[in-house]
Design a protein around this motif. Structure first.
Motif, PDB file in Angstrom:
ATOM      1  N   GLU A   1      -3.043   3.708  78.491  1.00  0.00           N
ATOM      2  CA  GLU A   1      -3.648   4.719  79.359  1.00  0.00           C
ATOM      3  C   GLU A   1      -5.102   4.859  78.931  1.00  0.00           C
ATOM      4  O   GLU A   1      -5.368   5.184  77.773  1.00  0.00           O
ATOM      5  CB  GLU A   1      -2.915   6.060  79.203  1.00  0.00           C
ATOM      6  N   LEU A   2      -6.017   4.584  79.840  1.00  0.00           N
ATOM      7  CA  LEU A   2      -7.447   4.658  79.505  1.00  0.00           C
ATOM      8  C   LEU A   2      -7.753   6.027  78.905  1.00  0.00           C
ATOM      9  O   LEU A   2      -7.599   7.050  79.569  1.00  0.00           O
ATOM     10  CB  LEU A   2      -8.276   4.420  80.763  1.00  0.00           C
ATOM     11  N   CYS A   3      -8.140   6.046  77.602  1.00  0.00           N
ATOM     12  CA  CYS A   3      -8.217   7.327  76.905  1.00  0.00           C
ATOM     13  C   CYS A   3      -9.582   7.609  76.313  1.00  0.00           C
ATOM     14  O   CYS A   3      -9.763   8.589  75.598  1.00  0.00           O
ATOM     15  CB  CYS A   3      -7.129   7.395  75.833  1.00  0.00           C
TER      16      CYS A   3
ATOM     17  N   GLN B   1       5.583   4.400  77.843  1.00  0.00           N
ATOM     18  CA  GLN B   1       5.786   5.814  78.145  1.00  0.00           C
ATOM     19  C   GLN B   1       4.487   6.568  77.939  1.00  0.00           C
ATOM     20  O   GLN B   1       3.804   6.362  76.933  1.00  0.00           O
ATOM     21  CB  GLN B   1       6.893   6.386  77.245  1.00  0.00           C
ATOM     22  N   ASP B   2       4.160   7.440  78.870  1.00  0.00           N
ATOM     23  CA  ASP B   2       2.982   8.282  78.712  1.00  0.00           C
ATOM     24  C   ASP B   2       3.154   9.187  77.504  1.00  0.00           C
ATOM     25  O   ASP B   2       4.255   9.661  77.222  1.00  0.00           O
ATOM     26  CB  ASP B   2       2.773   9.151  79.953  1.00  0.00           C
ATOM     27  N   VAL B   3       2.066   9.426  76.800  1.00  0.00           N
ATOM     28  CA  VAL B   3       2.065  10.380  75.692  1.00  0.00           C
ATOM     29  C   VAL B   3       1.091  11.481  76.100  1.00  0.00           C
ATOM     30  O   VAL B   3      -0.078  11.220  76.394  1.00  0.00           O
ATOM     31  CB  VAL B   3       1.626   9.705  74.377  1.00  0.00           C
ATOM     32  N   ILE B   4       1.613  12.717  76.157  1.00  0.00           N
ATOM     33  CA  ILE B   4       0.919  13.785  76.863  1.00  0.00           C
ATOM     34  C   ILE B   4       0.634  14.948  75.909  1.00  0.00           C
ATOM     35  O   ILE B   4       1.513  15.368  75.162  1.00  0.00           O
ATOM     36  CB  ILE B   4       1.819  14.285  78.033  1.00  0.00           C
ATOM     37  N   PRO B   5      -0.603  15.480  75.916  1.00  0.00           N
ATOM     38  CA  PRO B   5      -0.888  16.643  75.061  1.00  0.00           C
ATOM     39  C   PRO B   5      -0.051  17.857  75.494  1.00  0.00           C
ATOM     40  O   PRO B   5       0.036  18.151  76.690  1.00  0.00           O
ATOM     41  CB  PRO B   5      -2.383  16.918  75.305  1.00  0.00           C
ATOM     42  N   GLY B   6       0.564  18.524  74.532  1.00  0.00           N
ATOM     43  CA  GLY B   6       1.292  19.747  74.827  1.00  0.00           C
ATOM     44  C   GLY B   6       2.661  19.551  75.447  1.00  0.00           C
ATOM     45  O   GLY B   6       3.302  20.520  75.856  1.00  0.00           O
ATOM     46  N   ARG B   7       3.109  18.343  75.516  1.00  0.00           N
ATOM     47  CA  ARG B   7       4.393  18.084  76.149  1.00  0.00           C
ATOM     48  C   ARG B   7       5.003  16.846  75.492  1.00  0.00           C
ATOM     49  O   ARG B   7       4.355  15.818  75.419  1.00  0.00           O
ATOM     50  CB  ARG B   7       4.162  17.826  77.639  1.00  0.00           C
ATOM     51  N   GLU B   8       6.210  16.996  74.994  1.00  0.00           N
ATOM     52  CA  GLU B   8       6.798  15.865  74.277  1.00  0.00           C
ATOM     53  C   GLU B   8       7.454  14.868  75.229  1.00  0.00           C
ATOM     54  O   GLU B   8       8.159  15.255  76.162  1.00  0.00           O
ATOM     55  CB  GLU B   8       7.846  16.360  73.278  1.00  0.00           C
ATOM     56  N   THR B   9       7.198  13.607  74.982  1.00  0.00           N
ATOM     57  CA  THR B   9       7.938  12.559  75.692  1.00  0.00           C
ATOM     58  C   THR B   9       8.647  11.717  74.638  1.00  0.00           C
ATOM     59  O   THR B   9       8.313  11.781  73.458  1.00  0.00           O
ATOM     60  CB  THR B   9       7.005  11.665  76.520  1.00  0.00           C
ATOM     61  N   TYR B  10       9.615  10.967  75.062  1.00  0.00           N
ATOM     62  CA  TYR B  10      10.324  10.157  74.065  1.00  0.00           C
ATOM     63  C   TYR B  10      10.648   8.773  74.610  1.00  0.00           C
ATOM     64  O   TYR B  10      10.599   8.528  75.817  1.00  0.00           O
ATOM     65  CB  TYR B  10      11.611  10.855  73.610  1.00  0.00           C
TER      66      TYR B  10
ATOM     67  N   VAL C   1      -5.967  13.631  74.386  1.00  0.00           N
ATOM     68  CA  VAL C   1      -5.915  13.306  75.821  1.00  0.00           C
ATOM     69  C   VAL C   1      -4.674  12.464  76.109  1.00  0.00           C
ATOM     70  O   VAL C   1      -3.892  12.178  75.214  1.00  0.00           O
ATOM     71  CB  VAL C   1      -7.187  12.527  76.246  1.00  0.00           C
ATOM     72  N   LEU C   2      -4.504  12.078  77.353  1.00  0.00           N
ATOM     73  CA  LEU C   2      -3.372  11.229  77.727  1.00  0.00           C
ATOM     74  C   LEU C   2      -3.485   9.857  77.072  1.00  0.00           C
ATOM     75  O   LEU C   2      -4.551   9.229  77.095  1.00  0.00           O
ATOM     76  CB  LEU C   2      -3.348  11.019  79.249  1.00  0.00           C
ATOM     77  N   HIS C   3      -2.384   9.402  76.497  1.00  0.00           N
ATOM     78  CA  HIS C   3      -2.276   8.031  76.012  1.00  0.00           C
ATOM     79  C   HIS C   3      -0.963   7.473  76.554  1.00  0.00           C
ATOM     80  O   HIS C   3      -0.204   8.204  77.197  1.00  0.00           O
ATOM     81  CB  HIS C   3      -2.253   7.982  74.479  1.00  0.00           C
ATOM     82  N   ALA C   4      -0.697   6.213  76.302  1.00  0.00           N
ATOM     83  CA  ALA C   4       0.610   5.663  76.669  1.00  0.00           C
ATOM     84  C   ALA C   4       1.032   4.642  75.626  1.00  0.00           C
ATOM     85  O   ALA C   4       0.239   3.802  75.204  1.00  0.00           O
ATOM     86  CB  ALA C   4       0.560   5.023  78.055  1.00  0.00           C
TER      87      ALA C   4
ATOM     88  N   ASN D   1       9.717  10.369  69.200  1.00  0.00           N
ATOM     89  CA  ASN D   1       9.348  11.655  69.807  1.00  0.00           C
ATOM     90  C   ASN D   1       7.833  11.721  69.798  1.00  0.00           C
ATOM     91  O   ASN D   1       7.220  11.780  68.735  1.00  0.00           O
ATOM     92  CB  ASN D   1       9.935  12.809  68.993  1.00  0.00           C
ATOM     93  N   MET D   2       7.251  11.677  70.975  1.00  0.00           N
ATOM     94  CA  MET D   2       5.810  11.429  71.026  1.00  0.00           C
ATOM     95  C   MET D   2       5.021  12.618  71.562  1.00  0.00           C
ATOM     96  O   MET D   2       5.453  13.292  72.492  1.00  0.00           O
ATOM     97  CB  MET D   2       5.547  10.212  71.916  1.00  0.00           C
ATOM     98  N   ASN D   3       3.852  12.843  70.955  1.00  0.00           N
ATOM     99  CA  ASN D   3       2.934  13.809  71.528  1.00  0.00           C
ATOM    100  C   ASN D   3       1.503  13.341  71.299  1.00  0.00           C
ATOM    101  O   ASN D   3       1.229  12.562  70.393  1.00  0.00           O
ATOM    102  CB  ASN D   3       3.162  15.208  70.951  1.00  0.00           C
ATOM    103  N   ALA D   4       0.622  13.810  72.142  1.00  0.00           N
ATOM    104  CA  ALA D   4      -0.780  13.437  72.038  1.00  0.00           C
ATOM    105  C   ALA D   4      -1.568  14.617  71.498  1.00  0.00           C
ATOM    106  O   ALA D   4      -1.284  15.767  71.818  1.00  0.00           O
ATOM    107  CB  ALA D   4      -1.334  13.016  73.392  1.00  0.00           C
TER     108      ALA D   4
END
Ligand SMILES: [Cu+2]
Length: 322
Positions: free
Chosen positions: A248-250, A222-231, A209-212, A203-206
């Motif tokens: 993801e260039l961060c 998978q993109d890892v996004i601030p304020g929004r969980e991805t998995y 900034v955007l990471h992957a 369960n990923m969150n940033a």
């Protein structure tokens, strides 16, 4: 003569088929497939590569054959015959690629779905998540951040699929420029350890900034996004150490945002987990100290100084090159 031609065409097509299948299976272009999902992906990749290789042989073969067979002979200055429209050939060379492209599209979508590519990101961002991110923003490197993600029971339970007791859930925080893996029981590490054969859910969150999150040997990213969980879900299958790469260039040190994923035997995993628990209970600050990449604790200046020392330059030059 005609019969001979037909036989040679059939033999050549057969050889091309055999060569394509062989190349598809033996191209050696992919790293080891360390998870169950990687095997799905490799099947698709090798099939498409085999088809492409077959077409390469056909096109190049016809080209080379034509260059030799229809070359200009001495004293022949005439033009070739003018050929207009050949409906049957046009139907054939439209129909074959159409069928192949449709089939590849369906096969790809099937694999994409099996690898959870179609997850609904909108539905994943709920209250608990925002809270965690808000806390993280104020003290991004502190133990409190790690603990708050860890003890966020709602976050864990709310995002796990129903009846998934067999899934090992790990919360992942991505930040400039490190990965932090939060296991249950207040364990936070910079290296990802997973037991072989057990389904894992990240369960990923940033934090910033955007990471992957990318492990080439698992074929998942998978993109890892601030304020929004991805998995991400995967089942590790081959014991070993594999790179975790930010894809993801961060920021300035994006290239250094790497760590290791270790696929352990169940026994080794249990031992490692116990070690981590001991470290955590003895000295909460040691969690931070035990991170192999202590980049997370450094300021940009400190990190930069280390890099410059390695490169044999000086701070001034490093700033110039920015
Ligand atoms: Cu990154």
């Amino acid at each position: 003569m005609r019969k001979n031609n037909l036989v040679s065409v059939i033999v050549i097509i057969g050889l091309i088929f055999a060569a394509s299948i062989w190349y598809g299976r033996n191209n050696g272009l992919l790293p080891v497939a360390a998870g169950d999902e990687a095997v799905l992906y490799d099947g698709l990749f090798n099939t498409i590569l085999g088809i492409a290789f077959g077409f390469f042989l056909v096109v190049e073969g016809v080209l080379i054959y034509s260059i030799i067979k229809f070359r200009r002979r001495k004293g022949d200055d005439t033009d070739g015959p003018a050929i207009h429209e050949n409906l049957s050939i046009e139907i054939v060379w439209t129909a074959i690629p159409t069928v192949i492209v449709m089939w590849v599209a369906i096969y790809s979508f099937d694999v994409y779905t099996a690898m959870q590519g179609t997850q609904d990101l909108g539905g994943m961002a709920h209250g608990g998540m925002h809270q965690t991110v808000a806390k993280s923003e104020t003290m991004p490197m502190s133990k409190a951040t790690i603990a708050s993600s860890n003890s966020d029971g709602v976050l864990m339970a709310g995002t796990l699929p129903a009846g998934s007791n067999d899934v090992l859930a790990i919360n992942v925080s991505a930040m400039q420029f490190a990965w932090i893996f939060n296991y249950t029981d207040e364990i936070a590490t910079a290296e990802l350890h997973v037991p072989v054969g057990k389904k894992v859910r990240l369960n990923m969150n940033a934090v910033d900034v955007l990471h992957a999150f990318w492990v080439p040997q698992l074929r998942i990213k998978q993109d890892v996004i601030p304020g929004r969980e991805t998995y991400l879900e995967f089942t590790p299958r081959v014991v070993g150490e594999y790179p975790v790469v930010c894809a993801e260039l961060c920021g300035s040190y994006h290239g250094g945002m790497r760590t290791t994923m270790v696929i352990d035997t169940p026994e080794d995993y249990a031992t490692w987990l116990k070690e981590q628990q001991e470290i955590a209970s003895n000295d909460p600050d040691a969690i931070v100290a035990s991170r192999p990449a202590s980049v997370t604790k450094m300021s940009e200046q400190e990190y930069l100084a280390g890099k410059v020392a390695q490169a044999g330059g000086d701070m001034h030059m490093m700033h110039m090159s920015h």
